[in-house]
Design a protein around this motif. Structure first.
Motif, PDB file in Angstrom:
ATOM      1  N   GLY A  59       0.797  -1.220   0.000  1.00 53.37           N
ATOM      2  CA  GLY A  59       0.000   0.000   0.000  1.00 53.37           C
ATOM      3  C   GLY A  59       0.831   1.272   0.000  1.00 53.37           C
ATOM      4  N   LEU A  60       2.111   1.177   0.341  1.00 53.70           N
ATOM      5  CA  LEU A  60       2.964   2.370   0.407  1.00 53.70           C
ATOM      6  C   LEU A  60       3.681   2.653  -0.911  1.00 53.70           C
ATOM      7  CD1 LEU A  60       4.553   2.279   3.975  1.00 53.70           C
ATOM      8  CD2 LEU A  60       3.076   4.040   3.018  1.00 53.70           C
ATOM      9  N   ARG A  61       3.810   1.654  -1.778  1.00 51.43           N
ATOM     10  CA  ARG A  61       4.403   1.841  -3.106  1.00 51.43           C
ATOM     11  C   ARG A  61       5.815   2.430  -3.026  1.00 51.43           C
ATOM     12  NH1 ARG A  61       3.119  -1.353  -4.946  1.00 51.43           N
ATOM     13  NH2 ARG A  61       3.427  -0.705  -7.089  1.00 51.43           N
ATOM     14  N   VAL A  62       6.785   1.609  -2.708  1.00 57.79           N
ATOM     15  CA  VAL A  62       8.185   2.040  -2.665  1.00 57.79           C
ATOM     16  C   VAL A  62       9.023   1.077  -3.504  1.00 57.79           C
ATOM     17  CG1 VAL A  62      10.154   2.688  -1.256  1.00 57.79           C
ATOM     18  CG2 VAL A  62       7.851   2.859  -0.305  1.00 57.79           C
ATOM     19  N   GLY A  63       9.554   1.584  -4.593  1.00 62.13           N
ATOM     20  CA  GLY A  63      10.472   0.809  -5.424  1.00 62.13           C
ATOM     21  C   GLY A  63      11.633   1.680  -5.843  1.00 62.13           C
ATOM     22  N   TYR A  64      12.584   1.069  -6.510  1.00 63.95           N
ATOM     23  CA  TYR A  64      13.699   1.846  -7.052  1.00 63.95           C
ATOM     24  C   TYR A  64      14.402   1.021  -8.113  1.00 63.95           C
ATOM     25  CZ  TYR A  64      16.661  -0.879  -3.783  1.00 63.95           C
ATOM     26  OH  TYR A  64      17.299  -1.884  -3.097  1.00 63.95           O
ATOM     27  N   PHE A  65      15.176   1.709  -8.933  1.00 57.41           N
ATOM     28  CA  PHE A  65      16.022   0.964  -9.867  1.00 57.41           C
ATOM     29  C   PHE A  65      17.444   1.471  -9.759  1.00 57.41           C
ATOM     30  CE2 PHE A  65      14.500   4.487 -12.501  1.00 57.41           C
ATOM     31  CZ  PHE A  65      15.646   4.880 -13.195  1.00 57.41           C
ATOM     32  N   THR A  66      18.360   0.605 -10.115  1.00 57.06           N
ATOM     33  CA  THR A  66      19.782   0.927 -10.076  1.00 57.06           C
ATOM     34  C   THR A  66      20.384   0.654 -11.448  1.00 57.06           C
ATOM     35  OG1 THR A  66      20.230  -1.296  -9.199  1.00 57.06           O
ATOM     36  CG2 THR A  66      20.063   0.500  -7.611  1.00 57.06           C
ATOM     37  N   ALA A  67      21.344   1.478 -11.820  1.00 58.76           N
ATOM     38  CA  ALA A  67      21.968   1.351 -13.138  1.00 58.76           C
ATOM     39  C   ALA A  67      23.160   2.297 -13.184  1.00 58.76           C
ATOM     40  CB  ALA A  67      20.967   1.701 -14.245  1.00 58.76           C
ATOM     41  N   SER A  68      23.804   2.365 -14.341  1.00 61.31           N
ATOM     42  CA  SER A  68      24.876   3.339 -14.524  1.00 61.31           C
ATOM     43  C   SER A  68      24.287   4.748 -14.446  1.00 61.31           C
ATOM     44  CB  SER A  68      25.551   3.136 -15.883  1.00 61.31           C
ATOM     45  OG  SER A  68      24.631   3.385 -16.935  1.00 61.31           O
ATOM     46  N   GLU A  69      25.117   5.722 -14.149  1.00 64.85           N
ATOM     47  CA  GLU A  69      24.617   7.081 -13.951  1.00 64.85           C
ATOM     48  C   GLU A  69      23.925   7.623 -15.188  1.00 64.85           C
ATOM     49  OE1 GLU A  69      27.768   9.540 -12.509  1.00 64.85           O
ATOM     50  OE2 GLU A  69      27.782   8.610 -10.510  1.00 64.85           O
ATOM     51  N   GLY A  70      24.430   7.272 -16.366  1.00 64.56           N
ATOM     52  CA  GLY A  70      23.816   7.766 -17.594  1.00 64.56           C
ATOM     53  C   GLY A  70      22.393   7.276 -17.760  1.00 64.56           C
ATOM     54  N   LEU A  71      22.161   6.012 -17.468  1.00 60.75           N
ATOM     55  CA  LEU A  71      20.816   5.452 -17.603  1.00 60.75           C
ATOM     56  C   LEU A  71      19.865   6.040 -16.577  1.00 60.75           C
ATOM     57  CD1 LEU A  71      21.548   1.667 -18.332  1.00 60.75           C
ATOM     58  CD2 LEU A  71      20.437   3.314 -19.855  1.00 60.75           C
ATOM     59  N   THR A  72      20.304   6.131 -15.331  1.00 65.31           N
ATOM     60  CA  THR A  72      19.405   6.683 -14.311  1.00 65.31           C
ATOM     61  C   THR A  72      19.089   8.152 -14.592  1.00 65.31           C
ATOM     62  OG1 THR A  72      21.299   7.110 -12.860  1.00 65.31           O
ATOM     63  CG2 THR A  72      20.044   5.087 -12.475  1.00 65.31           C
ATOM     64  N   ASP A  73      20.061   8.895 -15.088  1.00 62.54           N
ATOM     65  CA  ASP A  73      19.816  10.299 -15.426  1.00 62.54           C
ATOM     66  C   ASP A  73      18.755  10.419 -16.512  1.00 62.54           C
ATOM     67  OD1 ASP A  73      21.669  11.161 -13.582  1.00 62.54           O
ATOM     68  OD2 ASP A  73      23.252  11.559 -15.048  1.00 62.54           O
ATOM     69  N   ASP A  74      18.828   9.553 -17.525  1.00 60.63           N
ATOM     70  CA  ASP A  74      17.864   9.592 -18.628  1.00 60.63           C
ATOM     71  C   ASP A  74      16.445   9.355 -18.133  1.00 60.63           C
ATOM     72  OD1 ASP A  74      19.806  10.101 -20.493  1.00 60.63           O
ATOM     73  OD2 ASP A  74      20.001   8.020 -21.167  1.00 60.63           O
ATOM     74  N   VAL A  75      16.291   8.413 -17.197  1.00 60.98           N
ATOM     75  CA  VAL A  75      14.958   8.063 -16.713  1.00 60.98           C
ATOM     76  C   VAL A  75      14.477   9.044 -15.649  1.00 60.98           C
ATOM     77  CG1 VAL A  75      13.555   6.250 -15.650  1.00 60.98           C
ATOM     78  CG2 VAL A  75      15.392   5.633 -17.244  1.00 60.98           C
ATOM     79  N   ARG A  76      15.369   9.463 -14.776  1.00 56.01           N
ATOM     80  CA  ARG A  76      14.989  10.339 -13.655  1.00 56.01           C
ATOM     81  C   ARG A  76      14.342  11.634 -14.137  1.00 56.01           C
ATOM     82  NH1 ARG A  76      19.495  10.373 -11.380  1.00 56.01           N
ATOM     83  NH2 ARG A  76      19.124   8.984  -9.593  1.00 56.01           N
ATOM     84  N   CYS A  77      14.807  12.164 -15.256  1.00 50.63           N
ATOM     85  CA  CYS A  77      14.285  13.450 -15.720  1.00 50.63           C
ATOM     86  C   CYS A  77      12.826  13.349 -16.179  1.00 50.63           C
ATOM     87  CB  CYS A  77      15.158  14.023 -16.834  1.00 50.63           C
ATOM     88  SG  CYS A  77      15.149  13.071 -18.369  1.00 50.63           S
ATOM     89  N   ARG A  78      12.307  12.123 -16.343  1.00 51.46           N
ATOM     90  CA  ARG A  78      10.884  11.941 -16.686  1.00 51.46           C
ATOM     91  C   ARG A  78      10.023  11.698 -15.450  1.00 51.46           C
ATOM     92  NH1 ARG A  78      14.344  11.558 -21.170  1.00 51.46           N
ATOM     93  NH2 ARG A  78      13.135  11.613 -23.111  1.00 51.46           N
TER      94      ARG A  78
END
Length: 340
Positions: free
Chosen positions: A199-218
């Motif tokens: 019910g709290l909805r907590v997830g995360y993903f890990t990857a190289s900085e370039g990939l996380t930067d690309d996704v985080r901005c969305r």
């Protein structure tokens, strides 16, 4: 898919007393978490961090990553949709049968989706590859070395490995730091599953900085609420002491498997986790689900809507020995009825 997932307790109200339908082990002592959240209730009167930087920093410290290699999301499902959005219009291959949201997210963002059913049948033109490991609904864990070889031999493809159920197996999986060293790998993680807090909805993903930067901005601002952030921080501090005993849980799964097989009316797919995919030799999963819910207060997951499966399949997650015994007895009762 808004409808059709497990844990649809809201359809049955107070009738359900044993929930086998989601891959969450429900018998976790949350008293310490409740106390922490009660102490932090005033945080709901202010906006949370627009991006959950403090939690990302805590996770990064725990796994020897940089904060930029971690992106916290509103459950792992938000991460799936964000990744599909970033790479919209691509060709995505999905290893099935598996969680429907990979294909659903890809179709929303105009991917061409290609299902495949073995690692050696990976479509050559795929640009993204989605693999659930441990897999949902089967519980199968793919060999770690086979996955690394697949990544190494296809540097032109982006591999998304959903390890939401990583805590529920003793098999070796890709390590978080290890996976982040690949430029073409994203690992999905779920605190929801490990600590039984869907019910709290907590997830995360890990990857190289370039990939996380690309996704985080969305990522939408404030997508992770204040109480979810506080809960996740508490669980990072104290969680090792409140999680399920996995060897014991897997031993109980083995006992439950043997009891179910002894009915002579079920086929069970091999599993490396506490949950299992089951095929009826007679009858339909939807009918069994309704019988168990209405007559015994037991909820299972009708798995007929997984691509590649049919109306005979259902999924359960091992619970306590007492609940498991009641489940077997209730299924046997239903079988006697349909055979009479």
């Amino acid at each position: 898919m808004i409808e059709g997932h497990g844990d649809d307790l809201y359809k049955y109200g107070k009738k359900i007393v044993s929930n086998f339908s989601s891959n969450v082990y429900n018998r976790i002592d949350h008293s310490g978490l409740y106390q922490r959240l009660n102490e932090r209730l005033s945080t709901i009167c202010s906006y949370p961090e627009p991006m959950p930087y403090s939690l990302e920093s805590e996770i990064a410290r725990r796994y020897s990553l940089t904060p930029r290699q971690v992106c916290v999301t509103n459950g792992a499902t938000e991460a799936i949709y964000l990744i599909a959005q970033v790479f919209q219009g691509r060709i995505s291959a999905v290893l099935g049968p598996t969680f429907s949201e990979y294909a659903d997210a890809c179709r929303v963002h105009r991917h061409k989706v290609k299902p495949f059913y073995s690692l050696d049948a990976l479509p050559e033109d795929a640009e993204l590859v989605w693999i659930c490991n441990p897999n949902n609904p089967t519980g199968e864990v793919r060999n770690k070395e086979d996955l690394k070889a697949l990544v190494d031999s296809h540097p032109d493809k982006l591999f998304i490995f959903d390890q939401s159920y990583e805590y529920f197996t003793l098999k070796s999986l890709l390590g978080i730091k290890e996976a982040a060293s690949f430029p073409n790998v994203i690992l999905l993680h779920s605190m929801t599953k490990q600590y039984a807090i869907p019910g709290l909805r907590v997830g995360y993903f890990t990857a190289s900085e370039g990939l996380t930067d690309d996704v985080r901005c969305r990522r939408m601002p404030w997508s992770v609420n204040s109480l979810a952030i506080e809960a996740a921080k508490y669980l990072l501090e104290e969680g090792d002491g409140i999680s399920a005993d996995i060897p014991q849980l897997l031993a109980e799964r083995e006992r439950l498997t043997n009891l179910l097989l002894a009915t002579g009316m079920l086929e069970i797919w091999p599993t490396d986790t506490h949950y299992m995919l089951i095929k009826l030799r007679m009858g339909k999963a939807a009918a069994l689900k309704d019988f168990l819910a209405m007559n015994h207060g037991i909820l299972i997951r009708d798995a007929s809507n997984f691509e590649g499966l049919d109306e005979r399949f259902f999924r359960i997650a091992t619970q306590t020995p007492e609940e498991n015994d009641k489940l077997v007895k209730a299924i046997s009762e239903w079988m006697e009825q349909i055979m009479s």
